[in-house]
Design a protein around this motif. Structure first.
Motif, PDB file in Angstrom:
ATOM      1  N   TRP A  16       0.832  -1.201   0.000  1.00 49.70           N
ATOM      2  CA  TRP A  16       0.000   0.000   0.000  1.00 49.70           C
ATOM      3  C   TRP A  16       0.870   1.254   0.000  1.00 49.70           C
ATOM      4  N   VAL A  46       1.646   4.135  -3.224  1.00 51.20           N
ATOM      5  CA  VAL A  46       1.691   5.601  -3.134  1.00 51.20           C
ATOM      6  C   VAL A  46       3.079   6.112  -3.505  1.00 51.20           C
ATOM      7  N   CYS A  97       4.155   8.489  -6.663  1.00 47.87           N
ATOM      8  CA  CYS A  97       4.855   9.766  -6.456  1.00 47.87           C
ATOM      9  C   CYS A  97       6.165   9.808  -7.243  1.00 47.87           C
ATOM     10  N   ILE A 141       0.178   4.539 -10.434  1.00 50.08           N
ATOM     11  CA  ILE A 141      -0.780   3.706  -9.704  1.00 50.08           C
ATOM     12  C   ILE A 141      -1.116   2.449 -10.518  1.00 50.08           C
TER      13      ILE A 141
END
Length: 288
Positions: A58, A62, A66, A195
């Motif tokens: 998880w 992220v 980024c 993502i």
């Protein structure tokens, strides 16, 4: 049934990719041919963090998104003053560079051998392993992504993006810093591609450079054009049709020697017919 669910998972990941690219190509009018490179960065970043440092997928998702957006910032900054064919060639070159790095930096990416054993997502007391559970996860992201992009497209920021698409000089005459907006849209599009790449890596649990070739960028761009540039519905239709339809052709019952070539011929013929009859795509609002 599980095979069909698998195809839906892959289609959902491509929908996220297509939505991010549509923001760049469809809403802003910037020809980008290296979008899969951002997914590659997100996939490798998330996978390496999980494998080498034991970071939760998880957090890796992220972090990968980024890092992918940072690569979008670098690409945008390097090519933001280019236009038309030159911008398309510059972004295509990015895809080639990222592919070459992932293939040849063996110490980091293991090169053609790929990264096996990538851990999957999990919730407290529940492992997301079955295909249907992963499909539910992808559906959540497929729901969130268009909501965010729709808000962007219908905000003052989105209206400036559309003005850049229609007439850059008019946007400049209104005092808008179009280079800043172009840069931001690359960052946003790269974030969503990161993502998608991370979701793919943790679903398949193995990635190698062959999953992120420059031709994959062309395939994602085809989905945007096929469905319709500047249309949220078009991104859904383009990704769903161009992922699911070639798989349906597998069930025509043809001999193995002619199956794959004939499927590609049918696939290409349908694309050509659509481009001739409806160049703006199925539900497109903008003809590139």
């Amino acid at each position: 049934m599980e095979y069909f669910l698998h195809i839906l998972v892959i289609a959902g990941i491509y929908i996220i990719l297509t939505l991010g690219l549509n923001l760049i190509v469809g809403f802003t009018g910037l020809p980008s041919l290296g979008h899969i490179a951002f997914a590659c960065v997100g996939a490798y970043a998330s996978s390496l963090l999980a494998l080498n440092y034991g970071i939760s997928p998880w957090l890796g998702l992220v972090s990968g998104a980024c890092i992918a957006s940072l690569s979008g910032l670098v690409v945008g900054f390097a090519s933001i003053r280019l236009k038309g064919d030159y911008l398309a060639l510059a972004t295509f070159g990015l895809g080639v560079i990222i592919y070459a790095v992932s293939k040849n930096w063996v110490d980091l990416t293991r090169g053609p051998m790929g990264l096996p054993g990538i851990p999957g997502f999990s919730l407290p007391g529940f492992e997301i392993q079955a295909v249907w559970t992963y499909l539910m996860l992808v559906i959540v992201f497929v729901f969130i992504t268009p909501c965010i992009i729709n808000r962007i497209a219908h905000s003052p920021f989105g209206r400036i993006l559309k003005s850049i698409r229609e007439d850059e000089l008019a946007s400049l005459s209104m005092g808008k810093d179009i280079n800043k907006y172009k840069l931001l849209v690359f960052v946003i599009g790269a974030f969503f591609a990161g993502i998608a790449g991370s979701l793919y890596a943790h679903y398949i649990t193995f990635i190698d450079p062959s999953s992120f070739t420059p031709m994959e960028s062309i395939a994602v761009l085809l989905m945007v054009v096929f469905g319709g540039m500047g249309s949220m519905k078009g991104s859904f239709l383009g990704a769903l049709i161009l992922v699911i339809f070639p798989e349906m052709l597998r069930f025509l019952g043809m001999p193995g020697s002619v199956d794959a070539p004939l499927r590609q011929m049918i696939y290409g013929l349908l694309l050509i017919i659509l481009i001739i009859k409806r160049p703006q795509g199925i539900v497109g609002k903008y003809r590139f």
